[in-house]
Write a protein that holds these residues in place. Structure first.
Motif, mmCIF file in Angstrom:
data_model
loop_
_atom_site.group_PDB
_atom_site.id
_atom_site.type_symbol
_atom_site.label_atom_id
_atom_site.label_comp_id
_atom_site.label_asym_id
_atom_site.label_seq_id
_atom_site.Cartn_x
_atom_site.Cartn_y
_atom_site.Cartn_z
ATOM 1 N N ARG A 1 0.764 -1.068 0.178
ATOM 2 C CA ARG A 1 -0.167 0.164 -0.093
ATOM 3 C C ARG A 1 0.877 1.271 -0.187
ATOM 4 N N ILE A 2 0.713 2.204 -0.777
ATOM 5 C CA ILE A 2 1.364 3.451 -0.998
ATOM 6 C C ILE A 2 0.737 4.698 -0.482
ATOM 7 N N LEU A 3 1.314 5.060 0.494
ATOM 8 C CA LEU A 3 0.783 6.652 1.205
ATOM 9 C C LEU A 3 1.694 7.623 0.597
ATOM 10 N N VAL A 4 1.154 8.404 -0.422
ATOM 11 C CA VAL A 4 1.994 9.535 -0.800
ATOM 12 C C VAL A 4 2.180 10.802 0.065
ATOM 13 N N LEU A 5 3.230 11.271 0.102
ATOM 14 C CA LEU A 5 3.706 12.407 0.993
ATOM 15 C C LEU A 5 4.197 13.564 0.113
ATOM 16 N N SER A 6 3.571 14.584 0.181
ATOM 17 C CA SER A 6 3.815 15.558 -0.746
ATOM 18 C C SER A 6 3.601 17.180 -0.033
ATOM 19 N N MET A 7 4.511 17.846 -0.798
ATOM 20 C CA MET A 7 4.329 19.378 -0.362
ATOM 21 C C MET A 7 3.290 20.190 -1.097
ATOM 22 N N HIS A 8 2.588 19.542 -2.073
ATOM 23 C CA HIS A 8 1.512 20.313 -2.737
ATOM 24 C C HIS A 8 0.240 20.091 -2.209
ATOM 25 N N GLY B 1 -6.515 -1.630 4.189
ATOM 26 C CA GLY B 1 -7.189 -2.085 2.924
ATOM 27 C C GLY B 1 -8.118 -0.565 2.525
ATOM 28 N N GLY B 2 -7.991 0.396 3.334
ATOM 29 C CA GLY B 2 -9.000 1.689 3.196
ATOM 30 C C GLY B 2 -7.959 2.755 2.151
ATOM 31 N N ALA B 3 -8.635 3.736 2.119
ATOM 32 C CA ALA B 3 -8.082 4.793 1.652
ATOM 33 C C ALA B 3 -8.087 6.018 2.313
ATOM 34 N N PHE B 4 -6.894 6.898 2.383
ATOM 35 C CA PHE B 4 -6.762 8.050 2.913
ATOM 36 C C PHE B 4 -6.722 9.340 2.029
ATOM 37 N N ILE B 5 -7.617 9.953 1.782
ATOM 38 C CA ILE B 5 -7.896 11.012 0.974
ATOM 39 C C ILE B 5 -8.817 12.149 1.503
ATOM 40 N N SER B 6 -8.642 13.310 1.197
ATOM 41 C CA SER B 6 -9.700 14.218 1.666
ATOM 42 C C SER B 6 -10.951 14.231 0.921
ATOM 43 N N ALA B 7 -11.967 14.697 1.354
ATOM 44 C CA ALA B 7 -13.380 14.965 0.672
ATOM 45 C C ALA B 7 -12.994 15.655 -0.546
ATOM 46 N N GLN C 1 -1.528 13.455 11.253
ATOM 47 C CA GLN C 1 -2.266 12.497 10.574
ATOM 48 C C GLN C 1 -1.509 11.146 9.971
ATOM 49 N N LEU C 2 -0.036 11.245 10.160
ATOM 50 C CA LEU C 2 0.629 10.230 9.350
ATOM 51 C C LEU C 2 0.226 8.699 10.037
ATOM 52 N N GLU C 3 0.090 8.415 11.409
ATOM 53 C CA GLU C 3 -0.197 7.166 12.052
ATOM 54 C C GLU C 3 -1.553 6.751 11.520
ATOM 55 N N GLN C 4 -2.418 7.664 11.583
ATOM 56 C CA GLN C 4 -4.047 7.412 11.157
ATOM 57 C C GLN C 4 -3.936 6.827 9.660
ATOM 58 N N ALA C 5 -3.279 7.651 8.783
ATOM 59 C CA ALA C 5 -3.168 7.452 7.611
ATOM 60 C C ALA C 5 -2.648 5.920 7.215
ATOM 61 N N ILE C 6 -1.501 5.628 7.705
ATOM 62 C CA ILE C 6 -0.663 4.445 7.637
ATOM 63 C C ILE C 6 -1.698 3.452 7.856
ATOM 64 N N ARG C 7 -2.496 3.488 9.123
ATOM 65 C CA ARG C 7 -3.076 2.339 9.657
ATOM 66 C C ARG C 7 -4.332 2.110 8.691
ATOM 67 N N LYS C 8 -4.940 3.338 8.326
ATOM 68 C CA LYS C 8 -5.979 3.259 7.391
ATOM 69 C C LYS C 8 -5.725 2.253 6.202
ATOM 70 N N ILE C 9 -4.509 2.823 5.281
ATOM 71 C CA ILE C 9 -4.559 2.078 4.120
ATOM 72 C C ILE C 9 -3.941 0.670 4.281
ATOM 73 N N ALA C 10 -3.156 0.488 5.411
ATOM 74 C CA ALA C 10 -2.811 -1.052 5.570
ATOM 75 C C ALA C 10 -4.007 -1.860 5.845
ATOM 76 N N GLY D 1 -2.178 4.572 -8.667
ATOM 77 C CA GLY D 1 -2.304 3.647 -7.884
ATOM 78 C C GLY D 1 -1.793 3.972 -6.031
ATOM 79 N N ALA D 2 -1.875 4.939 -6.042
ATOM 80 C CA ALA D 2 -1.477 5.242 -4.389
ATOM 81 C C ALA D 2 -2.941 4.864 -3.845
ATOM 82 N N SER D 3 -2.601 4.471 -2.282
ATOM 83 C CA SER D 3 -3.991 4.368 -1.609
ATOM 84 C C SER D 3 -4.240 5.650 -0.732
ATOM 85 N N GLY D 4 -3.229 6.517 -0.581
ATOM 86 C CA GLY D 4 -3.426 7.631 0.123
ATOM 87 C C GLY D 4 -2.615 8.839 -0.136
ATOM 88 N N TYR D 5 -3.039 10.048 0.299
ATOM 89 C CA TYR D 5 -2.280 11.292 -0.158
ATOM 90 C C TYR D 5 -2.262 11.927 0.997
#
Length: 214
Positions: free
Chosen positions: A77-84, A121-127, A110-119, A97-101
């Motif tokens: 599972r890929i969590l993209v971390l970006s300055m943008h 099987g979920g997705a971590f993205i904003s509304a 939010q990093l820990e929450q995002a990692i747990r969520k995509i691990a 193909g990323a699972s979160g941004y």
């Protein structure tokens, strides 16, 4: 235990990310990578569940890396971390193909929450990103001209808008000057722009002119 690989070309950033997750009993950083080549080495050599990937590393583009990682290890599972902040980066990352941004600004909280969520099987993205993904999937939906660019063209567009010369873009992306010039010509045509001044004004208007990382 969720095993994690952290990929960022700045050692200080990697250390900061490790500190954020170090207090969690169920998270473990098992490897690091500073560029695209090292990312693929870790993918082939290490057992892990989540890749925290900086979108703007030297060499291969973040979007290209996402696709390569997914092709080699589909279960990672890929969590993209970006300055943008711009939604277009997030939408392109998810489509690749990323699972979160997650923006680097939001990472401390939010990093820990995002990692747990995509691990799990979920997705971590904003509304907002979810809405853009839904709109792009609808037939006949309107879109901005820059959304029609390929990932590579979009990356070249972003760099030109940030004031990087064609020669320096070629060096940064490890491509020929001729290739970058071709991408520039193609994106200008697709977007209906006549010159670089128009390109820069467009980038500012649409919020894709954020400063690049050093």
């Amino acid at each position: 235990m969720i095993r994690i690989v952290i990929a960022d070309d700045h050692a200080i950033v990697r250390e900061g990310l490790k500190r954020i997750v170090s207090s969690a009993d169920d998270l473990q950083v098992v490897a690091e990578a500073a560029n695209g080549t090292e990312v693929m080495q870790r993918v082939r050599e290490s057992d892990f569940e989540v890749l925290v990937l900086d979108l703007s590393m030297p060499g291969r583009s973040g979007m290209e890396l996402i696709k390569l990682v997914r092709s080699e290890k589909p279960k990672v599972r890929i969590l993209v971390l970006s300055m943008h902040q711009e939604l277009q980066y997030a939408v392109r990352a998810i489509k690749s193909g990323a699972s979160g941004y997650l923006t680097k600004e939001s990472a401390p909280g939010q990093l820990e929450q995002a990692i747990r969520k995509i691990a799990a099987g979920g997705a971590f993205i904003s509304a907002e990103v979810a809405e853009q993904l839904a709109l792009s999937a609808m037939p006949g939906g309107s879109s901005a001209p820059h959304e029609s660019l390929s990932n590579r063209e979009f990356e070249v567009f972003r760099l030109i808008a940030a004031g990087v010369s064609v020669t320096d873009i070629a060096t940064r992306l490890k491509l020929s000057v001729k290739t970058i010039s071709t991408h520039k010509a193609n994106l200008m045509q697709k977007m209906g722009l006549q010159n670089q001044s128009e390109l820069i004004r467009y980038a500012i208007k649409h919020g894709v002119s954020e400063p690049l990382e050093p």
